[in-house]
Write a protein that holds these residues in place. Structure first.
Motif, PDB file in Angstrom:
ATOM      1  N   ARG A  64       9.530  12.049 -31.361  1.00 48.50           N
ATOM      2  CA  ARG A  64      10.909  12.531 -31.493  1.00 48.50           C
ATOM      3  C   ARG A  64      11.803  11.476 -32.116  1.00 48.50           C
ATOM      4  N   THR A  98      13.561  12.089 -35.740  1.00 47.08           N
ATOM      5  CA  THR A  98      15.012  12.304 -35.700  1.00 47.08           C
ATOM      6  C   THR A  98      15.792  11.045 -36.084  1.00 47.08           C
ATOM      7  N   PHE A 129      16.892  14.875 -26.681  1.00 46.77           N
ATOM      8  CA  PHE A 129      17.470  16.210 -26.739  1.00 46.77           C
ATOM      9  C   PHE A 129      18.191  16.422 -25.407  1.00 46.77           C
ATOM     10  N   GLN A 138      17.606  16.583 -35.691  1.00 47.15           N
ATOM     11  CA  GLN A 138      16.972  17.317 -34.605  1.00 47.15           C
ATOM     12  C   GLN A 138      16.663  18.749 -35.031  1.00 47.15           C
TER      13      GLN A 138
END
Length: 417
Positions: free
Chosen positions: A9, A13, A19, A325
């Motif tokens: 992630r 991102t 998140f 994202q």
């Protein structure tokens, strides 16, 4: 598992920020601006609860089911009226739970949706094998359903017992499907069960097509922490060999691959509520994906009904995407179809795919995960397996955590993933 997903992630991102889902909602949902919008309706009732199933479901009660459907129709109008005129959408899928327990009200739900949306690619609905009866299938067809997905899991008594389910009456199932035809008849199977072999899965697939299916899905068994299933997942090496073997078998038979897990015997047959740029969900646990946000409704049917009766959206949590994202979310679920077109990415985000992820695409090709042809990236067998392998980490690190919390709390304050 969390380390792998967190590092991935952060890399994709380009930030260490997780998140973050917050307990907030918007009265106006931005679906009117969305292209390629799909619809999803969740009906959470089951007559018996399968111990391996992670989805939002509760024991069936006729009074609760009717109260829930009343609230569901109210939610459809509450949200649908936010857009003037009828919004064109791709498809409508009913999931659960067991939507057939509300078969007598499916037409009413479809009618409510038709007041606000124009459905262009048909209506799909999930069924338990016990639901595959001529009278019930005709009720669904009369309501506008064009596609059905039957949760067979396995035709083998051995694996049905392992999953805590009863034997399927295959003769009755085949006869009902022959009597009431649908555009798509999909059958779901679980693969990577303990001791499962190539011939077990091959037999299930052959039987599915002989009984009237024109589409099959072979989903991997995932051991969610909050389910009560005693079944353990198959080791990685065996799982890859099984997935590769059964994929090659489907190709040899001339079946088209629609996604990582699905194959069809007819080009026009498809059943997938996942591969959509945007979607709008109604009902408990239903999610909505828009260009800049992701929303998930409460998992609690009583809390859902109360929120809707107060004329407020049933949103439990909202994630507001950063641009990167949203890009990685788009790529992850678009890749579920095994193909990513650079032109589609540029249309959606207004920037070339190679500019944002050129190095990652080059690296994936070097590892043999992808091939590239005229701006289209397609997974190899190796790539498809490792997509599955990562998706398993994603499911256990993200979805397992979120759903585990939301099964206990109707409106959590915040969840960071």
């Amino acid at each position: 598992m969390g380390v792998i997903t967190n590092l991935t992630r952060m890399w994709f991102t380009r930030t260490i920020q997780p998140f973050t889902f917050k307990r907030e909602y918007d009265r106006l949902l931005p679906f009117a601006e969305c292209e390629n919008l799909g619809l999803y309706v969740h009906i959470p009732f089951c007559k018996s609860i399968c111990n391996f199933c992670p989805y939002c479901k509760v024991p069936y009660s006729a009074p609760l089911c009717n109260r829930y459907i009343d609230a569901l129709i109210q939610e459809i109008h509450l949200i649908g009226r936010q857009h003037k005129g009828r919004k064109k959408v791709t498809s409508l899928y009913f999931g659960g739970g067991t939507p057939a327990l509300a078969a007598n009200r499916i037409k009413e739900i479809v009618s409510a949706l038709n007041e606000h949306f124009i459905i262009t690619e048909g209506i799909g609905l999930e069924l338990h094998p016990d639901n595959v009866r001529v009278e019930l299938l005709q009720t669904l067809k009369d309501a506008g359903v064009t596609k059905i997905s039957i949760g067979v899991q396995s035709f083998s008594d051995k694996y049905q017992k392992l999953l805590g389910r009863k034997k399927i009456d295959t003769a009755a199932l085949a006869a009902a499907l022959a009597a009431v035809p649908f555009e798509t008849v999909s059958m779901d199977f679980i693969f990577a069960l303990p001791g499962q072999r190539y011939n077990d899965l091959k037999s299930d697939i052959d039987l599915a097509f002989s009984f009237g299916a024109n589409h099959i899905a072979i989903y991997p068994f995932i051991d969610f922490t909050f389910t009560e299933s005693p079944v353990s997942a198959m080791p990685k090496k065996e799982k890859r060999a099984l997935l590769d073997a059964i994929t090659n078998y489907c190709f040899k038979k001339g079946y088209s691959r629609n996604s990582i897990w699905t194959f069809s015997s007819e080009a026009a047959s498809n059943y997938s509520s996942m591969t959509r740029d945007n979607f709008l969900g109604f009902g408990c646990s239903a999610t909505s994906l828009f260009k800049r946000q992701f929303k998930i409704n409460t998992f609690d049917p009583d809390a859902y009904c109360k929120r809707i009766h107060s004329r407020k959206p049933a949103t439990s949590l909202t994630l507001r995407f950063t641009r990167r994202q949203r890009m990685i979310y788009w790529l992850f679920w678009t890749a579920y179809s095994t193909k990513v077109r650079a032109a589609d990415f540029q249309t959606f985000f207004g920037v070339p795919l190679k500019k944002m992820y050129g190095f990652e695409l080059w690296l994936a090709k070097q590892f043999g995960f992808l091939t590239e042809h005229k701006g289209s990236y397609e997974m190899t067998l190796k790539g498809a397996f490792y997509y599955h392998y990562y998706e398993n980490f994603y499911t256990l690190s993200y979805i397992d955590k979120m759903w585990g919390i939301m099964r206990k709390e109707a409106f959590p304050k915040e969840i960071k993933l």
